[in-house]
Design a protein around this motif. Structure first.
Motif, PDB file in Angstrom:
ATOM      1  N   LYS A 196       0.823  -1.204   0.000  1.00 31.19           N
ATOM      2  CA  LYS A 196       0.000   0.000   0.000  1.00 31.19           C
ATOM      3  C   LYS A 196       0.862   1.261   0.000  1.00 31.19           C
ATOM      4  CE  LYS A 196      -3.863   2.040   2.595  1.00 31.19           C
ATOM      5  NZ  LYS A 196      -4.921   1.772   3.590  1.00 31.19           N
ATOM      6  N   LEU A 197       0.594   2.144  -0.967  1.00 33.17           N
ATOM      7  CA  LEU A 197       1.338   3.395  -1.095  1.00 33.17           C
ATOM      8  C   LEU A 197       0.574   4.568  -0.496  1.00 33.17           C
ATOM      9  CD1 LEU A 197       3.842   4.825  -2.427  1.00 33.17           C
ATOM     10  CD2 LEU A 197       2.366   5.205  -4.416  1.00 33.17           C
ATOM     11  N   SER A 198      -0.741   4.487  -0.453  1.00 29.16           N
ATOM     12  CA  SER A 198      -1.531   5.651  -0.052  1.00 29.16           C
ATOM     13  C   SER A 198      -2.876   5.227   0.517  1.00 29.16           C
ATOM     14  CB  SER A 198      -1.772   6.571  -1.255  1.00 29.16           C
ATOM     15  OG  SER A 198      -2.674   5.943  -2.150  1.00 29.16           O
ATOM     16  N   ASN A 245       2.572   7.980   0.956  1.00 31.80           N
ATOM     17  CA  ASN A 245       3.901   7.705   1.504  1.00 31.80           C
ATOM     18  C   ASN A 245       4.959   8.098   0.474  1.00 31.80           C
ATOM     19  OD1 ASN A 245       2.621   6.535   3.749  1.00 31.80           O
ATOM     20  ND2 ASN A 245       2.652   4.493   2.827  1.00 31.80           N
ATOM     21  N   CYS A 246       5.496   9.297   0.617  1.00 30.67           N
ATOM     22  CA  CYS A 246       6.531   9.770  -0.309  1.00 30.67           C
ATOM     23  C   CYS A 246       7.927   9.308   0.119  1.00 30.67           C
ATOM     24  CB  CYS A 246       6.514  11.289  -0.394  1.00 30.67           C
ATOM     25  SG  CYS A 246       5.029  11.987  -1.136  1.00 30.67           S
ATOM     26  N   THR A 288       4.475   0.548   1.499  1.00 34.90           N
ATOM     27  CA  THR A 288       5.701   0.967   0.825  1.00 34.90           C
ATOM     28  C   THR A 288       5.684   2.484   0.685  1.00 34.90           C
ATOM     29  OG1 THR A 288       7.145   0.528  -1.071  1.00 34.90           O
ATOM     30  CG2 THR A 288       4.801   0.799  -1.547  1.00 34.90           C
ATOM     31  N   ASP A 289       6.773   3.047   0.161  1.00 37.94           N
ATOM     32  CA  ASP A 289       6.820   4.485  -0.108  1.00 37.94           C
ATOM     33  C   ASP A 289       7.619   4.724  -1.383  1.00 37.94           C
ATOM     34  OD1 ASP A 289       9.754   5.396   0.641  1.00 37.94           O
ATOM     35  OD2 ASP A 289       9.115   4.088   2.282  1.00 37.94           O
ATOM     36  N   LEU A 290       7.460   5.905  -1.956  1.00 39.82           N
ATOM     37  CA  LEU A 290       8.088   6.193  -3.246  1.00 39.82           C
ATOM     38  C   LEU A 290       9.610   6.165  -3.151  1.00 39.82           C
ATOM     39  CD1 LEU A 290       5.690   8.997  -4.517  1.00 39.82           C
ATOM     40  CD2 LEU A 290       5.959   6.701  -5.490  1.00 39.82           C
ATOM     41  N   ARG A 291      10.169   6.677  -2.048  1.00 37.26           N
ATOM     42  CA  ARG A 291      11.627   6.657  -1.911  1.00 37.26           C
ATOM     43  C   ARG A 291      12.153   5.224  -1.893  1.00 37.26           C
ATOM     44  NH1 ARG A 291      14.238   9.592   3.179  1.00 37.26           N
ATOM     45  NH2 ARG A 291      13.906  11.477   1.954  1.00 37.26           N
ATOM     46  N   SER A 292      11.489   4.361  -1.149  1.00 36.29           N
ATOM     47  CA  SER A 292      11.910   2.948  -1.098  1.00 36.29           C
ATOM     48  C   SER A 292      11.850   2.287  -2.470  1.00 36.29           C
ATOM     49  CB  SER A 292      11.029   2.170  -0.119  1.00 36.29           C
ATOM     50  OG  SER A 292      11.173   2.647   1.195  1.00 36.29           O
ATOM     51  N   LEU A 293      10.943   2.774  -3.305  1.00 36.40           N
ATOM     52  CA  LEU A 293      10.788   2.229  -4.651  1.00 36.40           C
ATOM     53  C   LEU A 293      11.773   2.850  -5.643  1.00 36.40           C
ATOM     54  CD1 LEU A 293       6.901   2.248  -4.689  1.00 36.40           C
ATOM     55  CD2 LEU A 293       8.336   0.196  -4.691  1.00 36.40           C
TER      56      LEU A 293
END
Length: 259
Positions: free
Chosen positions: A122-124, A147-148, A160-165
């Motif tokens: 889940k991102l958001s 989650n940025c 999860t978050d965008l930075r981790s991706l």
């Protein structure tokens, strides 16, 4: 230097207004405060930090600095019976905004009704709330949490978050893309038959379409194949006996327990 708290045109969506705050309890709550004070709507409120963020079904929403926390106030956007379509429109808008801000194509999948997933995590979260005001107007607030730069380690779902991706996307950059994307989707939604184009966009990103899922509702747990969305965006389950059942609200999980 401009006071960040002052209302001004929203970046990316000049027909909307915008407030920015360092810290608030909840951006959704602040939107309702503005509505009760007579605000005409089309107002975004964004905060660097939320101390009382909340998700669907009364859950807490982790709100550390660096992630995006923002809410949109709408007043009488459409007849009340159509408000249930808005979470799907919001999810499509946010998915498109993530692609624009991150420079990706179809990065996220959508879990009914409005969670964004990347590789099943889940991102958001999107929280829609509505209230009939004392003067008879209906205030509708759509809250977005994305989650940025970080995500909570222990949640009901894997996160999860965008930075981790591997994507460096600031909350400000994502907000500007989101404001523009929401304006576009709301314009579609307000047109006659406009929700059908939103429904089609949603289905193109559907995470669990055609898969065996479980839906936890207030009445209990229901299993079946995610067959479709109906014309109003409700989940259509095909059950073992071949009958179709329409689900109006609930939490979706894959039948192997991975949401």
């Amino acid at each position: 230097m401009t006071d960040r708290n002052l209302e001004r045109p929203a970046p990316g969506a000049p027909d909307f207004r915008y407030e920015e705050h360092e810290s608030v309890g909840s951006t959704n709550t602040l939107c309702f405060d503005r509505a009760r004070a007579g605000h005409p709507g089309q107002l975004w409120i964004r905060a660097d930090l939320q101390t009382e963020g909340r998700g669907r079904r009364g859950r807490d929403w982790s709100s550390p600095t660096g992630n995006l926390f923002t809410s949109l106030l709408l007043i009488d956007p459409q007849p009340a019976e159509r408000i249930g379509e808005l979470p799907l429109a919001a999810a499509v808008a946010l998915a498109n905004a993530v692609d624009k801000a991150a420079g990706t194509l179809q990065l996220v999948d959508l879990k009914w009704p409005n969670d964004l997933l990347v590789n099943g995590a889940k991102l958001s979260g999107i929280l829609l709330e509505a209230e009939v005001l004392d003067d008879g107007r209906q205030a509708v607030v759509i809250g977005f949490g994305v989650n940025c730069v970080s995500h909570p380690p222990l949640t009901l779902y894997q996160a999860t978050d965008l930075r981790s991706l591997g994507f460096q996307v600031t909350a400000g950059r994502l907000f500007e893309a989101l404001a523009a994307s929401v304006a576009e989707q709301l314009a579609h939604w307000c047109q006659p038959g406009g929700f059908q184009s939103i429904r089609k966009q949603w289905l193109k990103r559907a995470a669990h379409l055609g898969k065996e899922i479980k839906v936890k509702t207030a009445q209990g747990e229901i299993s079946g194949i995610f067959a479709d969305l109906d014309a109003r965006g409700h989940l259509v389950l095909k059950q073992d006996d071949g009958r179709q059942r329409t689900i109006y609200a609930g939490d979706v999980f894959l039948s192997d327990n991975h949401g």
